[in-house]
Design a protein around this motif. Structure first.
Motif: not given
Ligand code: ATP
Ligand code: MG
Length: 368
Positions: A199-200, A205-208, A297-299, A304-308
């Motif tokens: 899932q992660f 991949e989507e954001y990166a 990838l790092k960004l 993802i953190y922001k979303n969760v």
């Protein structure tokens, strides 16, 4: 979420009690080499999860001439103020508190705030062996998902037992009788790892891909595919199905493992396969491309953190910007608005004037 205040005493080279107040947006930690910049970021990470990103034991964190260390943070998160405290004493168990209430594990700290740490070595994430990318996934998921953290420690414990049993099985063949029990634990926890990693990786991949496309002027497409053991036909399947597939995998490797006396294959060999324009980046990408992909990838991790979590985590950039050319510096700086950021740099850098916010000087464990 933001860090408003930090107090350190007896921690690494912060021998004498130091207290610092921070800007809600940008904090530049300036100083010459070996003055305590990375140590300060390490303290911020430690208070966010009870673990140091570089020390193997808590003991390393205690100052050379101190008998113990105290770390305290004032955090604003989820519209509330929190106080986090950690005390490390030589030869004793470390103690943690959230708002004066003792906390048993680092998970209680992760529930308060999170950090994303970016170090120069992360720029080589794509080129390194699979272990580095697994660490990247594990670090992020342990902070985000308590269930993942529990599964990872359960898996690792069972794996260590299995390694020991296989290793000693020549002299003590009777040990092999206990192997199925540990295999079963690895299967159960391993299925949870696969579920979350998949899932992660998909969201990563989507954001990166978006970041990478922008940074490459629209010329390059990045993909990041999660790779796990061969019997898992679809890592997005239900946990019960994943468990069956993993069990089949274990059974297929059983003979080879007993013969070689090695724990051969399993989710502990997983990888994240990064490609640029359809070609595996590890083999084919140029130095600039691998850096851009690592930044992306790092960004993405931060997004993802922001979303969760509903809030941006605290971003810690340790010497990363000075490693980048002006174009990539600008790319990063344009994308980190919206959350609090700590950036370390050497004094002669032009960064402080570029960044604005608060500049703190660190010299020999003293914050000025
Ligand atoms: P650089 O610019 O080279 O990255 P830095 O400011 O980030 O430097 P740190 O990694 O924070 O430097 O380390 C500062 C100093 O702290 C180093 O000289 C290191 O040897 C020292 N140090 C590390 N661990 C301890 C400890 N447990 N007790 C006392 N000093 C320590
Ligand atoms: Mg440093």
């Amino acid at each position: 979420m933001r860090l408003d205040r930090l107090e350190l005493e007896g921690f690494r080279n912060y021998a004498v009690c130091q207290r610092a107040d921070f800007d809600p947006r940008c904090n530049v930690i300036c100083g010459e080499n070996a003055q305590g910049k990375t140590n300060l970021l390490e303290a911020v990470v430690y208070l966010s999860c009870g673990r140091s990103p570089r020390a193997r034991t808590d003991r390393e964190l205690i100052g050379f001439h101190s008998t113990g260390a105290r770390l305290e943070a004032g955090i604003f998160s989820r519209d509330r103020d929190f106080q986090i405290r950690a005390e490390l004493r030589q030869g004793q168990r470390r103690r943690l508190w959230v708002n004066q209430v003792p906390a048993k594990t680092g998970a209680a700290l992760s529930a308060v705030y999170s950090t994303v740490l970016f170090r120069p070595e992360d720029l080589f994430l794509i080129r390194e062996g699979a272990a580095a990318r697994r660490r990247f996934l594990d670090n992020a998921l342990c902070q985000l998902r308590p269930r993942y953290a529990a599964a990872l420690s359960g898996y690792t414990r069972a794996q260590e037992q299995k390694i020991r049993i296989l290793r000693d099985s020549e002299e003590r063949p009777g040990l092999l009788e206990t192997l199925p029990e540990f295999n079963e634990q690895m299967i159960r926890h391993g299925a949870v790892l696969i579920h979350y990693r998949y899932q992660f990786a998909r969201r990563l991949e989507e954001y990166a891909a978006l970041h990478h496309r922008e940074c490459s002027g629209g010329r390059e497409t990045l993909t990041a595919a999660y790779q796990t053991v061969s019997t898992v036909e679809d890592p997005g399947a239900d946990l019960s199905v994943l468990t069956d597939w993993l069990r089949r995998h274990m059974e297929e490797h059983q003979t080879a493992e007993r013969t070689s006396r090695l724990c051969l294959s399993g989710p502990h060999k997983d990888d994240l396969l990064v490609s640029i324009n359809g070609r595996e980046a590890k083999q084919y990408a140029s130095q600039g491309q691998t850096r851009t992909a690592a930044l992306a990838l790092k960004l993405a991790e931060r997004e993802i953190y922001k979303n969760v979590l509903g809030e941006y985590p605290i971003l810690l950039l340790d010497d990363v910007l000075s490693e980048l050319d002006p174009r990539r510096q600008e790319f990063v700086l344009n994308r980190i608005a919206g959350g609090q950021v700590f950036i370390t740099c050497c004094e002669e850098d032009r960064l402080p004037s570029l960044l604005g916010g608060k500049v703190l000087y660190v010299e020999d464990g003293v914050i000025g």
